[in-house]
Design a protein around this motif. Structure first.
Motif, mmCIF file in Angstrom:
data_model
loop_
_atom_site.group_PDB
_atom_site.id
_atom_site.type_symbol
_atom_site.label_atom_id
_atom_site.label_comp_id
_atom_site.label_asym_id
_atom_site.label_seq_id
_atom_site.Cartn_x
_atom_site.Cartn_y
_atom_site.Cartn_z
ATOM 1 N N TYR A 67 0.825 -1.200 0.000
ATOM 2 C CA TYR A 67 0.000 0.000 0.000
ATOM 3 C C TYR A 67 0.867 1.261 0.000
ATOM 4 N N PHE A 68 0.204 2.387 -0.275
ATOM 5 C CA PHE A 68 0.841 3.698 -0.224
ATOM 6 C C PHE A 68 0.127 4.547 0.824
ATOM 7 N N SER A 69 0.885 5.398 1.466
ATOM 8 C CA SER A 69 0.345 6.365 2.412
ATOM 9 C C SER A 69 0.900 7.735 2.021
ATOM 10 N N GLN A 70 0.075 8.717 1.894
ATOM 11 C CA GLN A 70 0.399 10.095 1.511
ATOM 12 C C GLN A 70 0.760 10.229 0.032
ATOM 13 N N ARG A 71 1.732 9.483 -0.444
ATOM 14 C CA ARG A 71 2.138 9.547 -1.859
ATOM 15 C C ARG A 71 2.436 8.143 -2.363
ATOM 16 N N GLY A 72 2.200 7.952 -3.646
ATOM 17 C CA GLY A 72 2.519 6.670 -4.258
ATOM 18 C C GLY A 72 2.758 6.849 -5.742
ATOM 19 N N GLN A 73 3.358 5.822 -6.344
ATOM 20 C CA GLN A 73 3.596 5.878 -7.783
ATOM 21 C C GLN A 73 3.381 4.503 -8.397
ATOM 22 N N LEU A 74 2.619 4.486 -9.488
ATOM 23 C CA LEU A 74 2.377 3.285 -10.275
ATOM 24 C C LEU A 74 2.986 3.506 -11.653
#
Length: 149
Positions: A105-112
């Motif tokens: 999972y991502f919290s605050q920011r993520g990148q796919l």
């Protein structure tokens, strides 16, 4: 009489707070295309996630009961040249009556990132994922259209 008025006021307040919370986007997506030296491209989606919420990533085996894996469906005949990857996703573990499961999972920011065939046309599609509010466990499905040039 005062108790009834207090109950009505409390119900109205909770309803308005819920309505405002529902209007706040849990995830804001910023899609773009990056070119590679070999002519292929990569769809990059940066996600900003509302405080307290998490966005489930793409690189775990979806359990029978539990979090939903992030997926992208491309439109307009565009084809992926590989699997959707999550960059720097965190690992988590859960348990349901169907058993233990792991997830990312991502919290605050993520990148796919999704490799795309070579070309110069814009890319559009739909991201389907799930977000959850960690404090309460409230979860919502996400379905957002994306477009990148």
């Amino acid at each position: 009489m005062n108790r009834s008025l207090l109950a009505i006021t409390t119900a109205l307040l909770l309803t308005s707070v819920s309505a405002v919370a529902a209007d706040i986007p849990k995830v804001v997506l910023d899609p773009r295309l990056e070119g590679r030296a070999d002519g292929t491209r990569e769809l990059v989606i940066d996600a900003r996630i509302a405080p307290g919420w998490i966005l489930y990533a793409s690189d775990f085996e979806q359990p029978q009961i539990g979090p939903r894996v992030a997926r992208i469906t491309l439109a307009d005949g565009t084809h992926a040249e590989g699997a959707l990857r999550s960059v720097d996703a965190r690992e988590g573990h859960g348990r349901s009556f169907a058993g233990d499961y792991g997830y990312t999972y991502f919290s605050q920011r993520g990148q796919l990132r999704l490799p795309i065939a070579a070309g110069s046309t814009p890319v559009s599609g739909t991201l389907r994922a799930q977000v959850c509010f960690e404090e309460s466990g409230l979860c919502e499905l996400v379905q957002q259209e994306i477009a990148a040039r």
